[in-house]
Design an enzyme around this catalytic site. Structure first.
Site, PDB file in Angstrom:
ATOM      1  N   GLY A  71       0.809  -1.220   0.000  1.00  0.00           N
ATOM      2  CA  GLY A  71       0.000   0.000   0.000  1.00  0.00           C
ATOM      3  C   GLY A  71       0.839   1.266   0.000  1.00  0.00           C
ATOM      4  O   GLY A  71       0.517   2.252  -0.682  1.00  0.00           O
ATOM      5  N   ASN A 151      -8.395   3.611   8.031  1.00  0.00           N
ATOM      6  CA  ASN A 151      -7.830   2.488   8.771  1.00  0.00           C
ATOM      7  C   ASN A 151      -7.974   2.618  10.278  1.00  0.00           C
ATOM      8  O   ASN A 151      -7.901   1.640  10.998  1.00  0.00           O
ATOM      9  CB  ASN A 151      -6.346   2.315   8.416  1.00  0.00           C
ATOM     10  CG  ASN A 151      -5.591   3.615   8.428  1.00  0.00           C
ATOM     11  OD1 ASN A 151      -5.938   4.544   7.693  1.00  0.00           O
ATOM     12  ND2 ASN A 151      -4.572   3.714   9.249  1.00  0.00           N
ATOM     13  N   GLN A 179      -7.848  -0.613   2.975  1.00  0.00           N
ATOM     14  CA  GLN A 179      -8.719  -1.200   4.012  1.00  0.00           C
ATOM     15  C   GLN A 179     -10.056  -1.652   3.451  1.00  0.00           C
ATOM     16  O   GLN A 179     -10.756  -2.447   4.073  1.00  0.00           O
ATOM     17  CB  GLN A 179      -8.964  -0.190   5.152  1.00  0.00           C
ATOM     18  CG  GLN A 179      -7.728   0.146   5.956  1.00  0.00           C
ATOM     19  CD  GLN A 179      -7.238  -1.008   6.835  1.00  0.00           C
ATOM     20  OE1 GLN A 179      -7.960  -1.969   7.104  1.00  0.00           O
ATOM     21  NE2 GLN A 179      -5.995  -0.925   7.279  1.00  0.00           N
ATOM     22  N   SER A 199      -3.325  -3.471  -0.967  1.00  0.00           N
ATOM     23  CA  SER A 199      -2.241  -4.158  -0.265  1.00  0.00           C
ATOM     24  C   SER A 199      -2.709  -5.563   0.095  1.00  0.00           C
ATOM     25  O   SER A 199      -3.867  -5.752   0.489  1.00  0.00           O
ATOM     26  CB  SER A 199      -1.893  -3.377   0.999  1.00  0.00           C
ATOM     27  OG  SER A 199      -0.901  -4.053   1.711  1.00  0.00           O
ATOM     28  N   CYS A 327       3.725   5.075  17.387  1.00  0.00           N
ATOM     29  CA  CYS A 327       4.461   5.037  18.640  1.00  0.00           C
ATOM     30  C   CYS A 327       5.864   5.566  18.354  1.00  0.00           C
ATOM     31  O   CYS A 327       6.639   4.919  17.671  1.00  0.00           O
ATOM     32  CB  CYS A 327       4.514   3.598  19.142  1.00  0.00           C
ATOM     33  SG  CYS A 327       5.349   3.434  20.703  1.00  0.00           S
TER      34      CYS A 327
HETATM   35  C1  LIG Z   1      -5.236   2.872   4.513  1.00  0.00           C
HETATM   36  C2  LIG Z   1      -3.852   2.341   4.395  1.00  0.00           C
HETATM   37  N1  LIG Z   1      -3.066   2.758   3.388  1.00  0.00           N
HETATM   38  C3  LIG Z   1      -1.822   2.305   3.227  1.00  0.00           C
HETATM   39  C4  LIG Z   1      -1.268   1.402   4.096  1.00  0.00           C
HETATM   40  C5  LIG Z   1       0.135   0.919   3.880  1.00  0.00           C
HETATM   41  O1  LIG Z   1       0.114  -0.364   3.303  1.00  0.00           O
HETATM   42  P1  LIG Z   1       1.393  -1.325   3.417  1.00  0.00           P
HETATM   43  O2  LIG Z   1       1.499  -1.736   4.837  1.00  0.00           O
HETATM   44  O3  LIG Z   1       1.057  -2.471   2.500  1.00  0.00           O
HETATM   45  O4  LIG Z   1       2.573  -0.555   2.937  1.00  0.00           O
HETATM   46  C6  LIG Z   1      -2.044   0.939   5.172  1.00  0.00           C
HETATM   47  C7  LIG Z   1      -1.465  -0.001   6.165  1.00  0.00           C
HETATM   48  O5  LIG Z   1      -1.543   0.203   7.352  1.00  0.00           O
HETATM   49  C8  LIG Z   1      -3.367   1.422   5.321  1.00  0.00           C
HETATM   50  O6  LIG Z   1      -4.140   1.021   6.337  1.00  0.00           O
END
Ligand SMILES: Cc1ncc(COP(=O)(O)O)c(C=O)c1O
Length: 383
Positions: A71, A151, A179, A199, A327
């Site tokens: 992602g 998310n 998500q 992702s 964090c």
């Molecule tokens: C909405 C959203 N976009 C992008 C990402 C990033 O994806 P990846 O962990 O595959 O790099 C996440 C992951 O937490 C996500 O929740």
């Protein structure tokens, strides 16, 4: 102690059928998909069939899907790729305040490079306002980026409407559907989006693989330079096992969508009803939009207990949940999403995200409710 995993929005267990498929590919196919010999052709076949499987499950043409490392890369490729490709039109971008950092930090970098980024505000439920977008686009706006579903709080956005408006104005529209995939019916051709991020590891697929949907006629500037893979749109030797695992995960996610949705709704209701019956409804608040929400993400504040205290206590009881906030150096930063929603400090600083998925059961929800009751009781008596 039985461990309970309720952090599926962060990452998910790999489905056994996905693992099996990946192992099959990893142990049997090791050619480079760019090689002309039979080993290379075998590898190339895995790339093509994986792409076709994913494309047909999400209403895209194979040619419009580019594999990425996840992602984060898809979001970066969309933002940098669109911004750089359209400098002749302008340097103005609109990005929602509650995007994932993969979008926000890319936008911040673009701003440092001289692009002008404006941030789309959200209401107390985390929804953007289409009228605000209408009022803020300009002739030099090149891209609007608003995520499909958030998310941290699960709020879904009116992406079709935003996309339709963007199209009318000749502005490209990117939506981060990381998500949403596997949680909502999703048809790339029907979203009015030019760029859509995915992702694999949020849908019981492997970590480190994802995809970017690029609508026909959209030509991005590449962010990686190297070989001619992915029709020169994303250089690098293909992650064969990842692609095959991603394809299997998408297949399973899409075919089991309704069942999983119903199960998530059931677990969510059980959790909220359980909390009402034990700690009482005045002891917690649900953050997000009850009308437009992912079923498997529920963000709850317990104003009497700080986020860190609750998370640590849950962890001691073997329960994994999340704060939604990063964090940094041992202390929790307040979530930019909850802050953008304008929630009161007490609510901001006591938010916990529970997210359900493969393997979660009613017995686990019961145990979580019981633990929260114990933790809130303990904290209260200490005061
Ligand atoms: C909405 C959203 N976009 C992008 C990402 C990033 O994806 P990846 O962990 O595959 O790099 C996440 C992951 O937490 C996500 O929740």
């Amino acid at each position: 102690m039985n461990k309970i995993y309720m952090d599926h929005a962060a990452s998910t267990p790999v489905h056994p059928m996905v693992a099996e498929e990946m192992l099959r590919v990893m142990s049997g196919t090791y050619g480079n998909a760019s090689s002309v010999h039979a080993f290379g052709r075998d590898a190339k076949r895995i790339v093509s069939t994986s792409r076709e499987t994913i494309a047909s499950a999400i209403g895209a043409r194979s040619a419009d899907l580019v594999f990425t490392s996840g992602g984060t890369e898809s979001d970066n490729a969309a933002l940098f790729g669109a911004a750089y490709a359209r400098v002749d039109r302008g340097r103005h971008l609109l990005v929602s305040q509650i995007e994932h950092h993969a979008v926000l930090h890319a936008a911040q970098r673009l701003a440092e490079e001289g692009f002008e980024v404006e941030y789309i505000p959200v209401d107390i439920r985390g929804r953007v306002d289409l009228d605000w977008i209408r009022e803020h686009v300009r002739p030099d706006t090149t891209l609007i980026s608003v995520m499909f579903a958030n998310n941290e709080v699960g709020t879904m956005q009116p992406v079709r409407e935003i996309g339709a408006f963007a199209r009318e104005r000749g502005i490209w529209f990117h939506t981060d559907a990381v998500q949403a995939l596997g949680s909502l019916p999703l048809d790339c051709g029907d979203l009015n989006a030019d760029l859509i991020s995915f992702s694999a590891h949020k849908i019981n697929g492997p970590q480190g693989i994802g995809a970017l949907y690029i609508a026909p006629n959209i030509k991005l500037a590449p962010i990686l330079y190297g070989g001619n893979q992915e029709r020169k749109r994303r250089a690098g030797t293909e992650n064969l096992a990842g692609m095959a695992g991603f394809a299997k995960a998408v297949e399973l996610a899409v075919s089991g969508l309704e069942e999983r949705h119903a199960e998530s709704l059931r677990l969510r209701k059980q959790l909220l009803d359980g909390l009402k019956d034990t700690i009482g409804e005045e002891a917690f608040v649900v953050n997000g939009d009850p009308e437009h929400s992912l079923a498997h993400v529920v963000n709850i504040s317990f104003p009497a207990v700080g986020t860190e205290t609750m998370l640590m206590n849950l962890d001691m009881e073997g329960i994994a949940a999340a704060s939604g906030s990063a964090c940094t150096s041992g202390s929790l930063e307040t979530s930019h999403v909850l802050r953008a929603m304008g929630l009161p400090e007490k609510v901001l600083n006591s938010a916990i995200r529970f997210s359900f998925g493969l393997g979660n059961t009613s017995e686990e929800i019961e145990a979580v409710v019981k633990s929260i009751e114990t933790i809130t009781g303990r904290v209260r008596t200490k005061r």
